[in-house]
Design a protein around this motif. Structure first.
Motif, PDB file in Angstrom:
ATOM      1  N   HIS A   1       0.861  -1.192   0.000  1.00  0.00           N
ATOM      2  CA  HIS A   1       0.000   0.000   0.000  1.00  0.00           C
ATOM      3  C   HIS A   1       0.891   1.232   0.000  1.00  0.00           C
ATOM      4  CE1 HIS A   1      -3.465  -2.473   1.072  1.00  0.00           C
ATOM      5  NE2 HIS A   1      -2.749  -3.020   2.017  1.00  0.00           N
ATOM      6  N   THR A   2       0.742   2.095  -0.962  1.00  0.00           N
ATOM      7  CA  THR A   2       1.507   3.346  -1.048  1.00  0.00           C
ATOM      8  C   THR A   2       2.976   3.144  -0.662  1.00  0.00           C
ATOM      9  OG1 THR A   2       0.913   4.014   1.218  1.00  0.00           O
ATOM     10  CG2 THR A   2      -0.521   4.790  -0.562  1.00  0.00           C
ATOM     11  N   GLY A   3       3.587   2.136  -1.289  1.00  0.00           N
ATOM     12  CA  GLY A   3       5.020   1.939  -1.112  1.00  0.00           C
ATOM     13  C   GLY A   3       5.440   1.224   0.151  1.00  0.00           C
ATOM     14  N   VAL A   4       4.488   0.772   0.947  1.00  0.00           N
ATOM     15  CA  VAL A   4       4.822   0.070   2.195  1.00  0.00           C
ATOM     16  C   VAL A   4       4.247  -1.341   2.138  1.00  0.00           C
ATOM     17  CG1 VAL A   4       4.468   0.043   4.688  1.00  0.00           C
ATOM     18  CG2 VAL A   4       4.947   2.194   3.516  1.00  0.00           C
TER      19      VAL A   4
END
Lengths: 294, 294
Positions: B110-113
């Motif tokens: 999610h969003t780079g994590v």
């Protein structure tokens, strides 16, 4: 008149002696927070540490902080918001009438739930004096951060966020501690900024906190970066929930090690920041003292 | 064929023997979670506890849970979402080819994590089989709660929330612990509901958590009500951040003591709930086993 100001918190005790214009002549600090003082011995401790300053017959001492709590010297009941300098000066709890008084904490209410502070109100009044303003948003970062809104010299409302305490809990006692080095080193700016950014776009800390574990698991965060990232996460979570307009100025009051982090974090929300240090307390106590109707 | 299923988590170990239709013939449970097993001794522990079940030459055992982690028997690398039963069956980590395999955990981003789970994917597949559905929102409450979205039999995405762990941290190690009784008693429904309601209208847990202290300070929450109120706060915070449509059904998977709380909490968000217990794991392992291409 001999003016004495004392900041008596849970874990520390500081005192200052003023001249009539509110300039500090001399300061003292002791590791005698209220948690170290048995009930009934506050007077003795005070006399031992500040008795010489209080020797003049016209000496007057004003105390702020947890000394006014149930566990303190005498209880100074909370003053309900909104409250200005005159309200606080009128609600002082006098230990010795005319000579030694304790500043009351403030209380306010949000959707049926009370909030309280004790000591921070004095720092906010000090910031108003130092900056010569009568309105603004004030942040006092710490174990329990306070966000305080002032209008026309009155503290209208405030909110407590357990930011510093959540950091310590996650840092020391959570599963995340296993991914963290034993000691915090220097702040790594890029990791701190990444934590802020992730918290600001996350729905909440319950979810965002887990990223410390997964980013570590996938080697996307170096060991020495992780405490800074976690610090960014919790401070970012604090800022995420604040309603701030772009043109508002926020005044951050506290030790430089903390105010620097808040300045950096607030920059990601495009908010203008001014910072003020420990002198806020002395200025606040002086301001309150000038409103006492003797 | 002799089918064996094992649920090998951090702190517990359970096994079951099935008939060919997936009905459980016999169950065993041991306090031998992976944290109790030294590296290199997983095979010996497994043989000691399940060797008799594995005696038939056609016996096959499927294991889910932390046994597939870096600290487990052998590592079963995460399978990236979206993933269905066939994807998982194709990515099994075989301890003994054709005889003993470990189910991979899932990962998503999610969003780079990244986010991860290990064991919960099997429970979700089991819930699909038990309810004879191929889509829905699934909640697995616990130390680290998982929210899982399934479409067309595929686990599309999921999120981890550290709800149970935050409760334990605040309950045991925070300043709030001073306001709480030493032990949790029965859940007090009204206090739990009040905690849920306050969390749902709060901007975040950093602020909402402080209400345990202030409500106690002002005698608005009885001592025996406080753990229930705190439980409501953290579960309410979990629900506050979930995007749920009114007509969506949520399936809660877990022990009844927890699923009951989530049913009660989700009622405040007008969400329909079904609950499923421990049988989800066995059904999930059976479903995965049927997809193995031998």
């Amino acid at each position: 008149m001999a003016w004495i100001a004392v900041d008596w918190g849970s874990s520390s005790l500081r005192g200052a002696r003023f001249d009539d214009a509110g300039a500090v002549l001399e300061e003292r600090a002791f590791a005698r927070g209220i948690l170290t003082v048995p009930k009934g011995e506050f007077g003795a401790v005070f006399n031992q540490l500040f008795g010489d300053w209080m020797a003049p017959s016209d000496a007057r001492c004003l105390i702020s902080g947890m000394a006014g709590s149930q566990q303190g010297w005498i209880e100074a009941p909370y003053c309900a918001c909104s409250a200005n300098l005159d309200d606080v000066a009128a609600r002082l709890a006098w230990v010795e009438p005319g000579r030694i008084a304790i500043v009351p904490g403030l209380s306010c209410e949000h959707t049926g739930v009370p909030d309280v502070m004790r000591g921070e109100e004095t720092q906010v009044f000090g910031a108003l004096r130092l900056l010569d303003i009568d309105a603004g948003i004030f942040v006092l970062p710490g174990t329990h951060s306070k966000w305080v809104r002032v209008q026309g010299g009155r503290i209208e409302s405030f909110e407590t966020l357990m930011t510093g305490e959540f950091y310590a809990l996650l840092r020391q006692h959570s599963i995340l501690a296993r991914s963290l080095p034993p000691n915090d080193a220097e702040l790594v700016d890029t990791a701190f900024d990444a934590g802020i950014a992730h918290a600001l776009r996350s729905p909440g800390l319950l979810q965002a906190a887990f990223s410390v574990r997964t980013l570590s698991l996938f080697d996307r965060l170096r060991l020495n970066e992780r405490p800074s990232y976690l610090s960014g996460l919790v401070i970012g979570e604090e800022l995420r929930t604040r309603q701030l307009k772009g043109d508002e100025q926020v005044v951050v009051i506290g030790a430089e090690v903390l105010t620097k982090r808040y300045e950096r974090a607030l920059a990601q929300r495009d908010v203008r920041v001014r910072s003020i240090g420990a002198q806020a307390t002395w200025n606040g106590l002086f301001s309150i003292a000038t409103r006492i109707r003797a």
